[in-house]
Structures are given as structure tokens and as C-alpha cells.
Motif scaffolding. Structure first.
Motif, PDB file in Angstrom:
ATOM      1  N   ASP A  89       5.035 -11.842  -0.794  1.00 28.54           N
ATOM      2  CA  ASP A  89       3.800 -12.008  -0.025  1.00 28.54           C
ATOM      3  C   ASP A  89       2.833 -10.834  -0.161  1.00 28.54           C
ATOM      4  OD1 ASP A  89       5.461 -10.288   1.388  1.00 28.54           O
ATOM      5  OD2 ASP A  89       4.848 -11.030   3.349  1.00 28.54           O
ATOM      6  N   ILE A  90       3.119  -9.891  -1.055  1.00 26.92           N
ATOM      7  CA  ILE A  90       2.204  -8.777  -1.308  1.00 26.92           C
ATOM      8  C   ILE A  90       1.240  -9.230  -2.406  1.00 26.92           C
ATOM      9  CG2 ILE A  90       1.974  -6.375  -2.070  1.00 26.92           C
ATOM     10  CD1 ILE A  90       3.377  -6.689   0.636  1.00 26.92           C
ATOM     11  N   ASP A  91      -0.038  -9.386  -2.039  1.00 19.81           N
ATOM     12  CA  ASP A  91      -1.046  -9.894  -2.966  1.00 19.81           C
ATOM     13  C   ASP A  91      -1.831  -8.805  -3.679  1.00 19.81           C
ATOM     14  OD1 ASP A  91      -0.460 -12.547  -2.219  1.00 19.81           O
ATOM     15  OD2 ASP A  91      -1.772 -12.360  -0.483  1.00 19.81           O
ATOM     16  N   LEU A  92      -1.812  -7.607  -3.135  1.00 20.90           N
ATOM     17  CA  LEU A  92      -2.586  -6.497  -3.693  1.00 20.90           C
ATOM     18  C   LEU A  92      -1.905  -5.200  -3.293  1.00 20.90           C
ATOM     19  CD1 LEU A  92      -5.316  -5.297  -4.892  1.00 20.90           C
ATOM     20  CD2 LEU A  92      -6.092  -5.245  -2.519  1.00 20.90           C
ATOM     21  N   VAL A  93      -1.875  -4.252  -4.210  1.00 21.50           N
ATOM     22  CA  VAL A  93      -1.288  -2.943  -3.923  1.00 21.50           C
ATOM     23  C   VAL A  93      -2.384  -1.890  -4.010  1.00 21.50           C
ATOM     24  CG1 VAL A  93       0.358  -1.212  -4.712  1.00 21.50           C
ATOM     25  CG2 VAL A  93       0.974  -3.632  -4.820  1.00 21.50           C
ATOM     26  N   ALA A  94      -2.536  -1.096  -2.962  1.00 20.38           N
ATOM     27  CA  ALA A  94      -3.465   0.039  -2.971  1.00 20.38           C
ATOM     28  C   ALA A  94      -2.641   1.307  -3.160  1.00 20.38           C
ATOM     29  CB  ALA A  94      -4.244   0.107  -1.660  1.00 20.38           C
ATOM     30  N   VAL A  95      -2.964   2.058  -4.189  1.00 22.79           N
ATOM     31  CA  VAL A  95      -2.242   3.302  -4.483  1.00 22.79           C
ATOM     32  C   VAL A  95      -3.133   4.464  -4.066  1.00 22.79           C
ATOM     33  CG1 VAL A  95      -1.162   4.706  -6.277  1.00 22.79           C
ATOM     34  CG2 VAL A  95      -0.988   2.207  -6.372  1.00 22.79           C
ATOM     35  N   THR A  96      -2.729   5.163  -2.999  1.00 24.79           N
ATOM     36  CA  THR A  96      -3.537   6.262  -2.457  1.00 24.79           C
ATOM     37  C   THR A  96      -2.715   7.532  -2.326  1.00 24.79           C
ATOM     38  OG1 THR A  96      -3.078   5.667  -0.159  1.00 24.79           O
ATOM     39  CG2 THR A  96      -5.011   4.647  -1.192  1.00 24.79           C
ATOM     40  N   VAL A  97      -1.858   7.768  -3.310  1.00 25.08           N
ATOM     41  CA  VAL A  97      -1.052   8.991  -3.324  1.00 25.08           C
ATOM     42  C   VAL A  97      -1.756  10.048  -4.162  1.00 25.08           C
ATOM     43  CG1 VAL A  97       1.126   7.725  -3.016  1.00 25.08           C
ATOM     44  CG2 VAL A  97       0.291   8.226  -5.320  1.00 25.08           C
ATOM     45  N   LYS A  98      -1.147  11.205  -4.264  1.00 30.10           N
ATOM     46  CA  LYS A  98      -1.740  12.265  -5.076  1.00 30.10           C
ATOM     47  C   LYS A  98      -1.717  11.868  -6.548  1.00 30.10           C
ATOM     48  CE  LYS A  98      -0.693  15.628  -1.619  1.00 30.10           C
ATOM     49  NZ  LYS A  98       0.207  16.634  -1.126  1.00 30.10           N
ATOM     50  N   GLY A 111       3.894   2.972   9.577  1.00 35.92           N
ATOM     51  CA  GLY A 111       3.766   1.548   9.874  1.00 35.92           C
ATOM     52  C   GLY A 111       3.347   1.302  11.306  1.00 35.92           C
ATOM     53  N   GLU A 112       3.930   2.064  12.226  1.00 41.14           N
ATOM     54  CA  GLU A 112       3.549   1.932  13.635  1.00 41.14           C
ATOM     55  C   GLU A 112       2.090   2.305  13.837  1.00 41.14           C
ATOM     56  OE1 GLU A 112       6.362   4.334  15.759  1.00 41.14           O
ATOM     57  OE2 GLU A 112       8.038   3.012  15.256  1.00 41.14           O
ATOM     58  N   ALA A 113       1.648   3.365  13.147  1.00 47.34           N
ATOM     59  CA  ALA A 113       0.262   3.816  13.296  1.00 47.34           C
ATOM     60  C   ALA A 113      -0.727   2.753  12.823  1.00 47.34           C
ATOM     61  CB  ALA A 113       0.045   5.114  12.519  1.00 47.34           C
ATOM     62  N   PHE A 114      -0.345   1.982  11.796  1.00 51.18           N
ATOM     63  CA  PHE A 114      -1.235   0.966  11.236  1.00 51.18           C
ATOM     64  C   PHE A 114      -0.939  -0.426  11.765  1.00 51.18           C
ATOM     65  CE2 PHE A 114      -1.229   4.238   7.838  1.00 51.18           C
ATOM     66  CZ  PHE A 114      -2.573   4.575   7.920  1.00 51.18           C
ATOM     67  N   GLY A 115       0.062  -0.562  12.645  1.00 48.12           N
ATOM     68  CA  GLY A 115       0.413  -1.869  13.172  1.00 48.12           C
ATOM     69  C   GLY A 115       1.046  -2.765  12.120  1.00 48.12           C
ATOM     70  N   VAL A 116       1.835  -2.166  11.235  1.00 56.18           N
ATOM     71  CA  VAL A 116       2.459  -2.880  10.131  1.00 56.18           C
ATOM     72  C   VAL A 116       3.963  -2.921  10.336  1.00 56.18           C
ATOM     73  CG1 VAL A 116       2.866  -2.835   7.642  1.00 56.18           C
ATOM     74  CG2 VAL A 116       0.649  -2.152   8.544  1.00 56.18           C
ATOM     75  N   ARG A 117       4.532  -4.112  10.277  1.00 54.57           N
ATOM     76  CA  ARG A 117       5.983  -4.242  10.486  1.00 54.57           C
ATOM     77  C   ARG A 117       6.789  -4.029   9.219  1.00 54.57           C
ATOM     78  NH1 ARG A 117       6.507  -9.641  13.760  1.00 54.57           N
ATOM     79  NH2 ARG A 117       4.277  -9.783  13.634  1.00 54.57           N
ATOM     80  N   ALA A 118       6.266  -4.412   8.074  1.00 56.71           N
ATOM     81  CA  ALA A 118       6.993  -4.271   6.806  1.00 56.71           C
ATOM     82  C   ALA A 118       6.727  -2.886   6.228  1.00 56.71           C
ATOM     83  CB  ALA A 118       6.564  -5.353   5.825  1.00 56.71           C
ATOM     84  N   CYS A 131      -0.459  -5.618   5.337  1.00 54.99           N
ATOM     85  CA  CYS A 131       0.779  -6.287   5.753  1.00 54.99           C
ATOM     86  C   CYS A 131       2.035  -5.502   5.430  1.00 54.99           C
ATOM     87  CB  CYS A 131       0.859  -7.680   5.154  1.00 54.99           C
ATOM     88  SG  CYS A 131       0.911  -7.687   3.363  1.00 54.99           S
ATOM     89  N   ALA A 132       1.956  -4.489   4.587  1.00 55.91           N
ATOM     90  CA  ALA A 132       3.130  -3.687   4.258  1.00 55.91           C
ATOM     91  C   ALA A 132       2.677  -2.274   3.937  1.00 55.91           C
ATOM     92  CB  ALA A 132       3.872  -4.282   3.071  1.00 55.91           C
ATOM     93  N   HIS A 133       3.564  -1.343   4.128  1.00 55.73           N
ATOM     94  CA  HIS A 133       3.230   0.066   3.898  1.00 55.73           C
ATOM     95  C   HIS A 133       4.434   0.761   3.292  1.00 55.73           C
ATOM     96  CE1 HIS A 133       0.725   3.606   4.696  1.00 55.73           C
ATOM     97  NE2 HIS A 133       1.869   4.227   4.839  1.00 55.73           N
ATOM     98  N   MET A 181       0.845  -1.162   0.000  1.00 50.46           N
ATOM     99  CA  MET A 181       0.000   0.000   0.000  1.00 50.46           C
ATOM    100  C   MET A 181       0.887   1.219   0.000  1.00 50.46           C
ATOM    101  SD  MET A 181      -2.532   1.333   2.980  1.00 50.46           S
ATOM    102  CE  MET A 181      -3.917   0.426   2.395  1.00 50.46           C
ATOM    103  N   TRP A 182       0.574   2.167  -0.849  1.00 51.44           N
ATOM    104  CA  TRP A 182       1.269   3.447  -0.845  1.00 51.44           C
ATOM    105  C   TRP A 182       0.287   4.488  -0.361  1.00 51.44           C
ATOM    106  CZ3 TRP A 182       2.155   1.070  -5.896  1.00 51.44           C
ATOM    107  CH2 TRP A 182       3.424   0.541  -6.013  1.00 51.44           C
ATOM    108  N   GLY A 183       0.726   5.379   0.466  1.00 46.27           N
ATOM    109  CA  GLY A 183      -0.148   6.433   0.928  1.00 46.27           C
ATOM    110  C   GLY A 183       0.591   7.719   1.140  1.00 46.27           C
ATOM    111  N   SER A 184      -0.077   8.828   0.887  1.00 46.02           N
ATOM    112  CA  SER A 184       0.571  10.124   1.062  1.00 46.02           C
ATOM    113  C   SER A 184       0.214  10.768   2.387  1.00 46.02           C
ATOM    114  CB  SER A 184       0.192  11.048  -0.093  1.00 46.02           C
ATOM    115  OG  SER A 184      -1.209  11.217  -0.147  1.00 46.02           O
ATOM    116  N   SER A 185      -0.794  10.234   3.052  1.00 41.56           N
ATOM    117  CA  SER A 185      -1.162  10.801   4.353  1.00 41.56           C
ATOM    118  C   SER A 185      -1.829   9.722   5.182  1.00 41.56           C
ATOM    119  CB  SER A 185      -2.128  11.976   4.176  1.00 41.56           C
ATOM    120  OG  SER A 185      -3.379  11.507   3.755  1.00 41.56           O
ATOM    121  N   GLY A 186      -1.859   9.919   6.467  1.00 42.97           N
ATOM    122  CA  GLY A 186      -2.505   8.948   7.344  1.00 42.97           C
ATOM    123  C   GLY A 186      -3.964   8.748   6.994  1.00 42.97           C
TER     124      GLY A 186
END
Length: 153
Positions: free
Chosen positions: A58-67, A38-45, A22-24, A1-6
Motif C-alpha cells: 500500500d506504499i504508493d510513493l517514497v519520499a527520501v529525506t535523509v542526508k 510515527g507518533e509525531a506524524f500520526g502514522v501507525r506503520a 501512511c508509513a514512516h 517516507m524516510w527521514g533523518s529528522s523531524g
């Protein structure tokens, strides 16, 4: 998952009870920012570059939530890596961006979806509760006005 903001990243969280975040990856940010998210979402990777995230088997799906200006690069990289993609609406800057990503997805045979993850935001959910409870009577029409706070990015 990619994200530009919480808020963007949390809205695109797991759509089903059987899935997990599972990953951020925080692109265009520091490794420290990625670890904090990662800490905010409880994600170690956590990753600060998308190539490292895409290399994970082990990344099965990617969510793209950037600008939006960054969608084409990241969606295309994920599709080229054979990863299914959830792309935040609006898919691209223009029709050429959208067509290029759609053609790549079709050529790779990779499932994709474009969605409205902001619907899950707390403000929108509160508004849905108010309207659903009859707070404002019968809704006959709506107008939504958006504003980009930092147009340089």
C-alpha cells in the motif's frame, strides 16, 4: 517516507490534500526512534529498516529525506521495488550518483522527482511572508549560506 529528522520529514509531508503520510521509516535509528516519529506524524506503520517499508503493497510513493550520502542506497532500493520516488535535493553526492539513480529510474519506468522540501520549513515560510509583505523593500539580490551541523553524518 524516510527521514533523518523531524523537520526534514515534516517538510516533505503530503503535497496534495488527497494524499496522506501512511508509513514512516527512520533508517540508521532505533525502532523506538521510528515509533516516536510515527507518533509525531500520526502514522501507525513505522519501520526501522527500508526493506520492510518497501515490502508494503500500500506504499504508493517514497519520499527520501535523509542526508545526501544515503540517498543513492535508499532511492535505488525504492526504484528497484517499483516505487515512485520523491528525492530531496541534492539528489546524490556527485554526478555519478545522480546518473546512476536516473538510469535506474528510466530502466524501471518509475516516476521520480527531485524537490526542495525545505521550502516548506517554518523559517523559510516566515521569510517569504516578510519579503512578500514588503518588510525589507524591493529585493534586488540574495545570498544563501548553508552549514552542515554534523559533517560526520
Amino acid at each position: 517516507m524516510w527521514g533523518s529528522s523531524g523537520s526534514a520529514s515534516s517538510g516533505a509531508g503530503p503535497p496534495l490534500p488527497t494524499s496522506r503520510h501512511c508509513a514512516h521509516c527512520r533508517t540508521w535509528r532505533s525502532g523506538r526512534s521510528a515509533r516516536t516519529a510515527g507518533e509525531a506524524f500520526g502514522v501507525r506503520a513505522v519501520f526501522s529498516d527500508h526493506a520492510s517499508l518497501l515490502a508494503q503493497s500500500d506504499i504508493d510513493l517514497v519520499a527520501v529525506t535523509v542526508k545526501v550520502p544515503h540517498h543513492r542506497e535508499l532511492v535505488s532500493a525504492a526504484l528497484a521495488a517499483g516505487k515512485p520516488v520523491y528525492g530531496e535535493w541534492r539528489l546524490g553526492r556527485d554526478i555519478d550518483d545522480a546518473r546512476a539513480m536516473a538510469a535506474l529510474a528510466a530502466g524501471q519506468g518509475v516516476p521520480t522527482v527531485v524537490g526542495l522540501q525545505v521550502r516548506q520549513g517554518p523559517a523559510i515560510q516566515f521569510l517569504q511572508e516578510l519579503l512578500g509583505g514588503g518588510y525589507d523593500g524591493e529585493v534586488l539580490s540574495t545570498t544563501m549560506v548553508g552549514r552542515q551541523l554534523n559533517p560526520a553524518h
